[in-house]
Write an enzyme that holds these catalytic residues in place. Structure first.
Site, PDB file in Angstrom:
ATOM      1  N   HIS A  68       0.756  -1.201   0.223  1.00 32.60           N
ATOM      2  CA  HIS A  68       0.093  -0.148  -0.217  1.00 32.60           C
ATOM      3  C   HIS A  68       1.243   1.397   0.218  1.00 32.60           C
ATOM      4  O   HIS A  68       1.539   1.041   0.539  1.00 32.60           O
ATOM      5  CB  HIS A  68      -1.046   0.151   0.770  1.00 32.60           C
TER       6      HIS A  68
ATOM      7  N   ASP B  25       3.147  -4.554   7.880  1.00 28.95           N
ATOM      8  CA  ASP B  25       1.807  -4.121   7.452  1.00 28.95           C
ATOM      9  C   ASP B  25       0.306  -4.727   8.326  1.00 28.95           C
ATOM     10  O   ASP B  25      -0.418  -5.670   7.256  1.00 28.95           O
ATOM     11  CB  ASP B  25       1.295  -3.497   6.269  1.00 28.95           C
TER      12      ASP B  25
ATOM     13  N   GLN C 273      -4.962  -4.699   7.041  1.00 28.71           N
ATOM     14  CA  GLN C 273      -5.967  -6.051   5.943  1.00 28.71           C
ATOM     15  C   GLN C 273      -5.931  -7.903   6.690  1.00 28.71           C
ATOM     16  O   GLN C 273      -6.509  -8.443   6.211  1.00 28.71           O
ATOM     17  CB  GLN C 273      -5.852  -6.400   5.021  1.00 28.71           C
TER      18      GLN C 273
ATOM     19  N   LYS D 140     -10.515  -0.490  10.078  1.00 28.05           N
ATOM     20  CA  LYS D 140     -10.647  -2.153   9.568  1.00 28.05           C
ATOM     21  C   LYS D 140     -10.806  -3.467  10.319  1.00 28.05           C
ATOM     22  O   LYS D 140     -11.609  -4.565   9.589  1.00 28.05           O
ATOM     23  CB  LYS D 140      -9.485  -1.930   8.864  1.00 28.05           C
TER      24      LYS D 140
ATOM     25  N   CYS E 109      -5.033   2.792  -3.792  1.00 23.05           N
ATOM     26  CA  CYS E 109      -3.634   2.797  -3.477  1.00 23.05           C
ATOM     27  C   CYS E 109      -2.534   2.362  -3.524  1.00 23.05           C
ATOM     28  O   CYS E 109      -1.590   1.548  -2.706  1.00 23.05           O
ATOM     29  CB  CYS E 109      -3.733   3.249  -1.537  1.00 23.05           C
TER      30      CYS E 109
HETATM   31  N1  PMP Z   1      -1.792  -0.881   4.380  1.00 18.04           N
HETATM   32  C1  PMP Z   1      -3.356  -1.835   3.459  1.00 18.04           C
HETATM   33  C2  PMP Z   1      -2.690  -2.851   3.310  1.00 18.04           C
HETATM   34  C3  PMP Z   1      -4.404  -1.007   3.328  1.00 18.04           C
HETATM   35  O1  PMP Z   1      -5.525  -0.917   2.791  1.00 18.04           O
HETATM   36  C4  PMP Z   1      -4.473   0.493   4.293  1.00 18.04           C
HETATM   37  C5  PMP Z   1      -5.949   1.118   3.910  1.00 18.04           C
HETATM   38  N2  PMP Z   1      -6.639   0.822   2.511  1.00 18.04           N
HETATM   39  C6  PMP Z   1      -3.242   0.587   4.701  1.00 18.04           C
HETATM   40  C7  PMP Z   1      -2.493   0.459   4.908  1.00 18.04           C
HETATM   41  C8  PMP Z   1      -3.759   2.400   5.517  1.00 18.04           C
HETATM   42  O2  PMP Z   1      -4.319   2.334   6.168  1.00 18.04           O
HETATM   43  P1  PMP Z   1      -5.165   3.782   7.174  1.00 18.04           P
HETATM   44  O3  PMP Z   1      -5.850   4.259   5.911  1.00 18.04           O
HETATM   45  O4  PMP Z   1      -6.033   2.999   7.762  1.00 18.04           O
HETATM   46  O5  PMP Z   1      -4.343   4.334   7.626  1.00 18.04           O
END
Ligand code: PMP
Length: 409
Positions: A126, A203, A206, A229, A367
């Site tokens: 991401h 990270d 998910q 999430k 993203c």
């Molecule tokens: N890493 C991953 C794999 C994600 O899916 C996301 C959110 N789509 C993030 C990081 C960032 O999370 P947040 O916007 O809640 O900080």
């Protein structure tokens, strides 16, 4: 915590947002990788804080402040339990995954990384696990290396291993890809990195809320995730870090709560975890996240994992039966995310037409622009499931995709 037998219809009753209609159709919510709905218990926990418990934490001797502090710290204990961390002080409350990664890049990176040191990430990260490292590399003269994935969306372990050298100081890798659904062999990746003396940030955006996570068993050095999430509120999240590392790291931000004493000559810092929690936190959000952890534990992560795998298998078959549809991300080890493209139909058109049917999916690059580049596509349509989704909703998704194809024929 006592678990009830898994019953999706009962579970659905706990989520008021599932009952709303869209375009006069019952909502089918398949955008859980973006954010999840909140059970009534989370909504109540947040509302009750504001209705009858509003107070700041760690500051007051009055009753409401003490109650808020107790509830806030109780949420920390709940997260410790969920992650199987050794101590509550290893749980730092943040705004979310993004802030957790930035905290490590900024604090650990500034203090311990030097010119020429190498940082390894993967091609499926991401943007929030790419950009902070690029910024750190620009500031410090470190080198960012990228581990590739194959056309199924699986990290190529041998290529990853080849990137690890004595110069590798830090590895930051996603556990589950938000655009491909791939579950990386994270324990093995961590062991590979540790063999070279690198520390590892996972990270977990998910992952937590979908799989049982045990940070001690994984032996990760850091793990970040977001409250929104895992069926909790937006604006809060967690950075888990090993106490021995967090202890050595300088504060990320300065302000109230993170100090032991302040004079104009010299300031000393608070103990963990407060050293990393400057300023008034999102008290209601953290308490709500604690309620979300309770909710998850009452269902059981193993039950959630099993049910979501069934949904994934059902959904994979249903979408593979649609001629011309191509799944993006076909790893052997996957979670409940189905990204796809249809020939000559832009994902945004797919998303708009599905919305008219009451079906919420995500379209775009999610993203993860390097993932799109790998497959030479601008975007995908992505359906992502939670444990409150049903096979009937997947049937509706498949029917609606057929309708989209008809419109564009
Ligand atoms: N890493 C991953 C794999 C994600 O899916 C996301 C959110 N789509 C993030 C990081 C960032 O999370 P947040 O916007 O809640 O900080």
């Amino acid at each position: 915590m006592k678990q009830k037998p898994f019953n999706v219809e009962d579970i659905r009753k706990s989520f008021p947002n599932l009952k709303v209609g869209v375009h006069e159709k019952p909502l089918v919510y398949l955008d859980n990788a973006a954010t999840t709905f909140k059970p009534q218990s989370v909504i109540n926990a947040v509302a009750n804080h504001y209705k009858s418990g509003t107070s700041n934490v760690h500051r007051g001797v009055h009753t409401l402040s003490q109650q808020a502090t107790a509830a806030f710290e109780d949420a920390r204990n709940k997260v410790q339990g969920l992650l199987h961390a050794r101590k509550p002080c290893e749980i730092i409350f943040t705004k979310g995954t993004t802030e957790g990664i930035n905290l490590v890049a900024s604090s650990y990176g500034q203090a311990f990384l030097r010119k020429g040191d190498e940082i390894v990430i993967s091609e499926m990260e991401h943007h929030s696990n790419i950009v902070p490292w690029q910024m750190l590399c620009a500031a410090k003269g470190c080198i960012l290396k990228i581990a590739p994935f194959n056309d199924q969306g699986e990290l190529i372990r041998e290529e990853f291993q080849k990137l690890l050298t004595p110069k590798t100081k830090l590895v930051s890798i996603v556990y589950i890809s938000n655009s491909l659904g791939t579950i990386n062999p994270i324990k093995e990746i961590i062991a590979d990195a540790h063999k070279q003396g690198a520390i590892v940030l996972v990270d977990g955006a998910q992952t937590v809320g979908h799989l049982a996570v045990n940070v001690q068993d994984l032996d990760c050095d850091f793990l970040a995730f977001s409250g929104h999430k895992i069926f909790g509120p937006t604006g809060v999240g967690v950075l888990y870090g090993k106490e021995s590392l967090l202890d050595q790291m300088p504060p990320y931000q300065g302000g109230g709560d993170m100090i032991a004493s302040v004079t104009f000559e010299k300031t000393t810092y608070n103990v963990l975890p407060y050293k990393f929690e400057a300023g008034t936190p999102d008290v209601a959000g953290v308490i709500g996240m604690g309620a979300a952890v309770d909710y998850l534990q009452s269902i059981g992560l193993k039950n959630i994992e099993r049910y979501e795998q069934e949904l994934l298998n059902y959904g994979t078959k249903a979408l593979n039966a649609i001629s011309g549809l191509r799944l993006i991300g076909t790893a052997k080890n996957k979670t409940s995310i189905l990204s796809f493209v249809l020939p000559d139909i832009h994902p945004h058109d797919v998303g708009t037409l599905l919305d008219e049917e009451g079906i919420a999916i995500r379209t775009g690059h999610h993203c993860t622009q390097p993932v799109m580049k790998h497959f030479n596509i601008p975007a995908t349509s992505r359906a992502s499931f939670a444990f409150y989704n049903t096979s009937a909703e997947i049937d509706q998704l498949a029917q609606a995709i057929l309708k989209v194809k008809d419109v564009f024929r």
